[in-house]
Motif scaffolding. Structure first.
Motif, mmCIF file in Angstrom:
data_model
loop_
_atom_site.group_PDB
_atom_site.id
_atom_site.type_symbol
_atom_site.label_atom_id
_atom_site.label_comp_id
_atom_site.label_asym_id
_atom_site.label_seq_id
_atom_site.Cartn_x
_atom_site.Cartn_y
_atom_site.Cartn_z
ATOM 1 N N PRO A 1 31.318 1.604 -2.243
ATOM 2 C CA PRO A 1 31.667 2.647 -1.285
ATOM 3 C C PRO A 1 32.134 3.911 -1.993
ATOM 4 C CG PRO A 1 33.146 0.748 -1.124
ATOM 5 C CD PRO A 1 32.138 0.442 -2.156
ATOM 6 N N VAL A 2 31.789 5.030 -1.418
ATOM 7 C CA VAL A 2 32.123 6.336 -1.987
ATOM 8 C C VAL A 2 32.925 7.123 -0.953
ATOM 9 C CG1 VAL A 2 31.195 8.511 -2.847
ATOM 10 C CG2 VAL A 2 30.042 6.374 -3.387
ATOM 11 N N LEU A 3 34.003 7.751 -1.400
ATOM 12 C CA LEU A 3 34.804 8.623 -0.554
ATOM 13 C C LEU A 3 34.749 10.015 -1.155
ATOM 14 C CD1 LEU A 3 36.842 9.054 1.757
ATOM 15 C CD2 LEU A 3 38.644 8.430 0.134
ATOM 16 N N GLU A 4 34.383 11.012 -0.329
ATOM 17 C CA GLU A 4 34.310 12.395 -0.787
ATOM 18 C C GLU A 4 35.242 13.255 0.040
ATOM 19 O OE1 GLU A 4 30.335 13.959 -1.682
ATOM 20 O OE2 GLU A 4 29.583 12.019 -0.993
ATOM 21 N N ALA A 5 35.842 14.249 -0.606
ATOM 22 C CA ALA A 5 36.743 15.171 0.091
ATOM 23 C C ALA A 5 36.718 16.515 -0.619
ATOM 24 C CB ALA A 5 38.152 14.612 0.116
ATOM 25 N N THR A 6 37.177 17.521 0.081
ATOM 26 C CA THR A 6 37.399 18.836 -0.513
ATOM 27 C C THR A 6 38.876 19.135 -0.368
ATOM 28 O OG1 THR A 6 35.187 19.589 0.094
ATOM 29 C CG2 THR A 6 36.810 21.285 -0.422
ATOM 30 N N VAL A 7 39.518 19.428 -1.486
ATOM 31 C CA VAL A 7 40.932 19.803 -1.456
ATOM 32 C C VAL A 7 41.022 21.278 -1.805
ATOM 33 C CG1 VAL A 7 41.767 17.492 -1.989
ATOM 34 C CG2 VAL A 7 41.304 19.071 -3.843
ATOM 35 N N GLU A 8 42.054 21.924 -1.304
ATOM 36 C CA GLU A 8 42.196 23.353 -1.575
ATOM 37 C C GLU A 8 43.659 23.746 -1.658
ATOM 38 O OE1 GLU A 8 41.977 25.708 2.538
ATOM 39 O OE2 GLU A 8 40.081 24.753 2.009
ATOM 40 N N ASP A 9 43.874 24.829 -2.387
ATOM 41 C CA ASP A 9 45.173 25.478 -2.426
ATOM 42 C C ASP A 9 44.914 26.969 -2.507
ATOM 43 O OD1 ASP A 9 44.505 26.052 -5.066
ATOM 44 O OD2 ASP A 9 46.092 24.851 -5.958
ATOM 45 N N GLU A 10 45.925 27.736 -2.871
ATOM 46 C CA GLU A 10 45.756 29.191 -2.895
ATOM 47 C C GLU A 10 44.780 29.671 -3.976
ATOM 48 O OE1 GLU A 10 49.109 27.893 -5.369
ATOM 49 O OE2 GLU A 10 48.760 27.648 -3.242
ATOM 50 N N THR A 11 44.434 28.801 -4.938
ATOM 51 C CA THR A 11 43.516 29.211 -6.009
ATOM 52 C C THR A 11 42.056 28.916 -5.689
ATOM 53 O OG1 THR A 11 43.714 27.112 -7.196
ATOM 54 C CG2 THR A 11 45.298 28.850 -7.755
ATOM 55 N N GLY A 12 41.800 28.063 -4.696
ATOM 56 C CA GLY A 12 40.412 27.761 -4.343
ATOM 57 C C GLY A 12 40.216 26.315 -3.925
ATOM 58 N N GLU A 13 38.957 25.866 -3.993
ATOM 59 C CA GLU A 13 38.586 24.523 -3.547
ATOM 60 C C GLU A 13 38.155 23.651 -4.716
ATOM 61 O OE1 GLU A 13 35.485 24.894 -0.656
ATOM 62 O OE2 GLU A 13 36.866 25.525 0.911
ATOM 63 N N LEU A 14 38.304 22.343 -4.521
ATOM 64 C CA LEU A 14 37.894 21.356 -5.509
ATOM 65 C C LEU A 14 37.235 20.203 -4.758
ATOM 66 C CD1 LEU A 14 38.083 20.242 -8.492
ATOM 67 C CD2 LEU A 14 40.193 19.120 -7.737
ATOM 68 N N ALA A 15 35.994 19.898 -5.106
ATOM 69 C CA ALA A 15 35.304 18.750 -4.523
ATOM 70 C C ALA A 15 35.752 17.508 -5.285
ATOM 71 C CB ALA A 15 33.795 18.928 -4.629
ATOM 72 N N VAL A 16 36.115 16.457 -4.541
ATOM 73 C CA VAL A 16 36.627 15.243 -5.163
ATOM 74 C C VAL A 16 35.811 14.049 -4.682
ATOM 75 C CG1 VAL A 16 38.663 13.816 -5.539
ATOM 76 C CG2 VAL A 16 38.928 16.260 -5.149
#
Length: 75
Positions: A1-16
């Motif tokens: 199984p694979v879990l994908e998310a996008t996290v963000e803060d004031e500097t931008g986004e990160l695909a995880v």
């Protein structure tokens, strides 16, 4: 199984992407505060992190922000 998310803060986004971590699907929800530890990689102008160590933060906890382990030599 694979879990994908996008996290963000004031500097931008990160695909995880997490592999074999179905347990995170129940704990990492929209607007959750997390601390990720791992090696980011830029692929086609998108910053990604695969299988980072993940800590769910409480509402009152301060996140340490970006902490470099080794100095960057190239972008």
């Amino acid at each position: 199984p694979v879990l994908e998310a996008t996290v963000e803060d004031e500097t931008g986004e990160l695909a995880v992407v997490w592999f074999h971590r179905a347990d995170l699907a129940q704990t990492v929800m929209v607007d959750a505060r997390v601390q990720l530890t791992g090696k980011p990689k830029c692929v086609d102008t998108i910053w990604r992190m695969t299988n980072p160590k993940t800590i769910l933060l409480e509402e009152s906890e301060e996140a340490p922000g970006i902490v470099s382990v080794y100095p960057s030599t190239s972008w």
